[in-house]
Design a protein around this motif. Structure first.
Motif: not given
Length: 327
Positions: A264-288
């Motif tokens: 859900y977090m990935s979808q929420a941020l993707f729809h909300a703000e590109p910059d915030t999603w890019n930050d989250w996405n990079a963190r999520n990729i590293r974590y996973l």
């Protein structure tokens, strides 16, 4: 309820409005994402059983099978002739086999039903199976009838529940928006009433609680933000406050349902703000990447099929194939 004749006419006409999977955008996909995703799909493909489900602790739940099916579709896999076409087909057949022929209910909880509705909506129009359209119509009708009986005009664990919570309600709202995207009629009032319940569970800081505005959590807030995004309602102060709440919790990891949160977090941020999603996405990729198992699955206590589907779908916004991922 519709007459039998109108149902038959609707089922016949529905394919004319069916959706097609959009092409992959020109945005480059991080190579690490491709590698992780392909390994995850390979795991799901080889561990699916003959019935179309999975044999781990939650793999027989229709909602889990549904998320696995969506994981394949979200990667742009050809559902009719591609290497995972049989996996997708078996998964869809399993969902259809679990549907109550009388009332359209799939599984034994509204979680199962909501995620199954989402999968059928995303598969409709791209999977060559004439049984999907009438099954999807029944799914939507059950969600709507359950809402009408609910005191909060929302949803909880069963179709007869009179109380509500934000996790089940959010699941049904996302399913209804996916069904509407697929061309099914979904009354505006049903969506408005569901969103109104969600808003009553949002606190002044933007965080969403479980059954009220108290005790907000990032996972619940991500669900609320996604629902508002799908409703194209991003201008209100409540939405902005909720996005800010999520922005302050980019390092949060749900100890009990980590992959549910990431989904859900990935979808929420993707729809909300590109910059915030890019930050989250990079963190999520590293974590996973650090926790993916050698066999391509992801570990956890909810079953590897659910864990893997949740992890993959949190990465799927890098592909943006599915209509539900369109802004």
């Amino acid at each position: 309820m519709r007459s039998i004749l109108s149902l038959l006419l609707f089922a016949t006409a529905l394919p004319l409005a069916a959706q097609d999977l959009p092409r992959r955008p020109d945005d480059p996909i991080p190579p690490q994402v491709d590698a992780m995703y392909e390994r995850g799909l390979a795991y799901l493909g080889k561990t699916q059983n003959a019935r179309g489900s999975w044999d781990d602790s939650m793999g027989g739940e229709p909602g889990v099978v549904a998320l696995c099916v969506v994981s394949f579709l979200a990667h742009g896999e050809d559902p009719n002739h591609g290497p995972y076409a049989k996996n997708i087909s078996k998964g869809i057949d399993y969902l259809l086999s679990q549907q109550n022929s009388t009332n359209g209910y799939i599984g034994n909880s509204m979680y199962n039903h909501g995620f199954s509705t989402l999968a059928l909506a995303e598969a409709y129009g791209c999977v060559d199976n004439p049984k999907i359209a009438p099954a999807l119509q029944k799914c939507v009708e059950l969600i709507l009838s359950a809402q009408k009986r609910n005191n909060s005009k929302a949803w909880r664990y069963t179709p007869d529940s009179t109380d509500a919570d934000t996790t089940v309600s959010g699941c049904q709202l996302v399913a209804l928006y996916a069904a509407r995207n697929a061309g099914l009629p979904v009354p505006d009032d049903a969506l408005k009433n569901g969103l109104a319940y969600m808003a009553r569970c949002r606190g002044s800081d933007g965080g969403y609680g479980y059954t009220s505005a108290g005790g907000p959590k990032p996972t619940l807030t991500a669900i609320g933000v996604l629902c508002l995004s799908l409703a194209k309602d991003k201008e209100g102060k409540g939405y902005q406050a909720s996005v800010e709440y999520l922005r302050k919790n980019l390092n949060f990891r749900d100890r009990h349902y980590p992959y549910y949160f990431e989904y859900y977090m990935s979808q929420a941020l993707f729809h909300a703000e590109p910059d915030t999603w890019n930050d989250w996405n990079a963190r999520n990729i590293r974590y996973l990447a650090t926790i993916q198992s050698r066999d391509g699955s992801w570990p956890g206590n909810k079953g590897q099929s659910f864990n893997t589907a949740g992890a993959l779908l949190s990465l799927a916004l890098n592909y943006r194939f599915l209509p539900i991922y369109e802004k």
